[in-house]
Structures are given as structure tokens and as C-alpha cells.
Design a protein around this motif. Structure first.
Motif, PDB file in Angstrom:
ATOM      1  N   ASP A 149     106.936 -40.365 -50.190  1.00  0.00           N
ATOM      2  CA  ASP A 149     107.791 -41.446 -49.705  1.00  0.00           C
ATOM      3  C   ASP A 149     107.883 -41.302 -48.191  1.00  0.00           C
ATOM      4  O   ASP A 149     108.808 -40.692 -47.671  1.00  0.00           O
ATOM      5  CB  ASP A 149     109.182 -41.369 -50.357  1.00  0.00           C
ATOM      6  N   VAL A 150     106.896 -41.836 -47.514  1.00  0.00           N
ATOM      7  CA  VAL A 150     106.756 -41.643 -46.069  1.00  0.00           C
ATOM      8  C   VAL A 150     107.992 -42.122 -45.313  1.00  0.00           C
ATOM      9  O   VAL A 150     108.483 -41.443 -44.406  1.00  0.00           O
ATOM     10  CB  VAL A 150     105.486 -42.355 -45.555  1.00  0.00           C
ATOM     11  N   GLN A 151     108.546 -43.245 -45.693  1.00  0.00           N
ATOM     12  CA  GLN A 151     109.695 -43.801 -44.983  1.00  0.00           C
ATOM     13  C   GLN A 151     110.921 -42.890 -45.099  1.00  0.00           C
ATOM     14  O   GLN A 151     111.543 -42.548 -44.097  1.00  0.00           O
ATOM     15  CB  GLN A 151     110.018 -45.202 -45.496  1.00  0.00           C
ATOM     16  N   THR A 152     111.251 -42.484 -46.322  1.00  0.00           N
ATOM     17  CA  THR A 152     112.415 -41.629 -46.510  1.00  0.00           C
ATOM     18  C   THR A 152     112.175 -40.252 -45.908  1.00  0.00           C
ATOM     19  O   THR A 152     113.059 -39.691 -45.250  1.00  0.00           O
ATOM     20  CB  THR A 152     112.771 -41.504 -48.003  1.00  0.00           C
ATOM     21  N   SER A 153     110.987 -39.701 -46.103  1.00  0.00           N
ATOM     22  CA  SER A 153     110.658 -38.399 -45.520  1.00  0.00           C
ATOM     23  C   SER A 153     110.849 -38.424 -44.015  1.00  0.00           C
ATOM     24  O   SER A 153     111.413 -37.493 -43.437  1.00  0.00           O
ATOM     25  CB  SER A 153     109.205 -38.021 -45.823  1.00  0.00           C
ATOM     26  N   GLY A 154     110.372 -39.485 -43.390  1.00  0.00           N
ATOM     27  CA  GLY A 154     110.515 -39.621 -41.944  1.00  0.00           C
ATOM     28  C   GLY A 154     111.969 -39.658 -41.512  1.00  0.00           C
ATOM     29  O   GLY A 154     112.354 -39.012 -40.530  1.00  0.00           O
ATOM     30  N   LYS A 155     112.794 -40.395 -42.234  1.00  0.00           N
ATOM     31  CA  LYS A 155     114.221 -40.469 -41.907  1.00  0.00           C
ATOM     32  C   LYS A 155     114.901 -39.114 -42.052  1.00  0.00           C
ATOM     33  O   LYS A 155     115.661 -38.690 -41.185  1.00  0.00           O
ATOM     34  CB  LYS A 155     114.924 -41.491 -42.808  1.00  0.00           C
ATOM     35  N   SER A 158     113.562 -36.623 -39.398  1.00  0.00           N
ATOM     36  CA  SER A 158     114.050 -36.984 -38.062  1.00  0.00           C
ATOM     37  C   SER A 158     115.514 -36.596 -37.897  1.00  0.00           C
ATOM     38  O   SER A 158     115.907 -36.044 -36.861  1.00  0.00           O
ATOM     39  CB  SER A 158     113.877 -38.479 -37.813  1.00  0.00           C
ATOM     40  N   GLN A 184     103.638 -38.977 -36.633  1.00  0.00           N
ATOM     41  CA  GLN A 184     104.792 -39.828 -36.881  1.00  0.00           C
ATOM     42  C   GLN A 184     106.017 -39.028 -37.372  1.00  0.00           C
ATOM     43  O   GLN A 184     107.102 -39.585 -37.469  1.00  0.00           O
ATOM     44  CB  GLN A 184     104.446 -40.915 -37.890  1.00  0.00           C
TER      45      GLN A 184
END
Length: 191
Positions: A149-155, A158, A184
Motif C-alpha cells: 500500500d504505497v500511499q499509506t506506507s508513504g504517509k 513520512s 519517494q
């Protein structure tokens, strides 16, 4: 079609038994944390550590993560286990700091925890509760976990990084990512 094999049936039965037993000890009552030191090759000084969970099973003895973490993943217990490891890791960091050895300790995060937006608040609360600087905690993420889950992992990564927690990618180079892809994410180290 697969031929019947006794060892496969025994393996399946053992997995079922361990699954039931693991559900009973998710409070951490039978877990222990071992910390493997990280030593500078040039100076010989301890520069950190890596937290490693073990299950002190009353009948089977000391079980390594390979014996039970796959089962924990299957039964949806990884978030609970990761939170136990987080608390114990920070407790250990606090003990070391009080003894004059404020070194960072790394811990592994599962795919399930990485996909849990509540993890950030949990880490923040645990750091405060144990009175540990975020710089003394490092989270290790398996390279493949970033892909789920790239989006959640990134959040999540970060927010942890902004808090001052170090982020490292474990098992880098196993075929999932490239340096361009990792750019990213807020990554401090590759292992």
C-alpha cells in the motif's frame, strides 16, 4: 494432485496448534526481546542494536520468529506483536540511556503495521511514555512491504521520519524496488 505425506499432515497440525496457542499469548506474557548489538568495526564501540522477538513457549522452548511470525501474520496478530515489540524496545532504550549508553535500537515493522495509520500516534505515545528521544528508535521495513500500500506506507513513514524516527529498508535488493522507486520514501538507511 499431491501424494499424502505424514510430515505434511504433522506440519499442518502443528501450525494449527501454534496458531491457537499464539492467540492466547498476544499480551506478550510469553514473549521476550533480545537485542543484538551493532558494533563499529573501526572502534569496536557499540553504536546501536536490533530488537529481536522470541517466544518463550512453555513446552517447546525458545521459538525464533520464523517459527511463529508467519502464523501471526495469518491470524491478523502482527499489529499487536509489533506494538509489544515497540514498547519493549523503547523500555530497553530508556534503560540504556539511563546507564549512559544512548544508542539507537532498530525494530522490524510488519506489513500490517505499516498499513495502520494509527501506528504514528502509537509510536508518539510510546516515546513519551518511555521518555525516549525519537532519534533512538529506528524502524526497519522489509523492501517488499512498501509495495502493498504505497500511499499509506508513504504517509506512515513520512510521519515517523518527521517525528525524528529513523527509517531503514531491510532486505534491499531482493527484486521489488529500485533506487528511483525508494526516492519517494523518507529512507535513512538500506540494509
Amino acid at each position: 494432485i499431491a501424494a499424502y505425506r505424514t510430515e505434511l499432515e504433522l506440519s499442518s497440525q502443528m501450525r494449527s496448534v501454534l496458531s491457537a496457542e499464539l492467540r492466547q499469548v498476544l499480551d506478550g506474557s510469553q514473549f521476550t526481546l533480545m537485542v543484538q548489538p551493532k558494533v563499529s568495526l573501526s572502534s569496536g564501540a557499540v553504536v546501536g542494536g536490533e530488537a529481536l522477538i522470541r517466544w518463550l513457549h512453555p513446552q517447546r522452548g525458545l521459538l525464533s520468529p520464523g517459527a511463529f511470525l508467519g502464523i501471526a501474520q495469518d491470524i491478523g496478530a502482527m499489529v499487536a506483536i509489533d506494538r509489544w515489540v515497540l514498547s519493549q524496545t523503547l523500555r530497553y532504550c530508556a534503560v540504556l540511556a539511563a546507564r549512559g549508553l544512548p544508542v539507537p535500537i532498530s525494530m522490524n515493522l510488519s506489513v500490517d503495521s505499516l498499513a495502520d495509520l494509527e501506528l504514528v500516534d502509537c509510536v508518539r505515545d510510546a516515546l513519551v511514555a518511555h521518555r525516549v528521544s525519537p532519534s533512538l528508535l529506528e524502524v526497519e521495513i522489509p523492501e517488499g512491504a512498501l509495495m502493498h500500500d504505497v500511499q499509506t506506507s508513504g504517509k506512515v513513514l513520512s510521519a515517523l521520519h518527521e517525528m525524528g524516527v529513523r527509517v531503514s529498508i531491510d532486505d534491499f535488493g531482493t527484486g521489488y524496488s529500485s533506487f528511483a522507486y525508494l526516492a519517494q520514501f523518507p529512507v535513512d538507511a538500506l540494509k
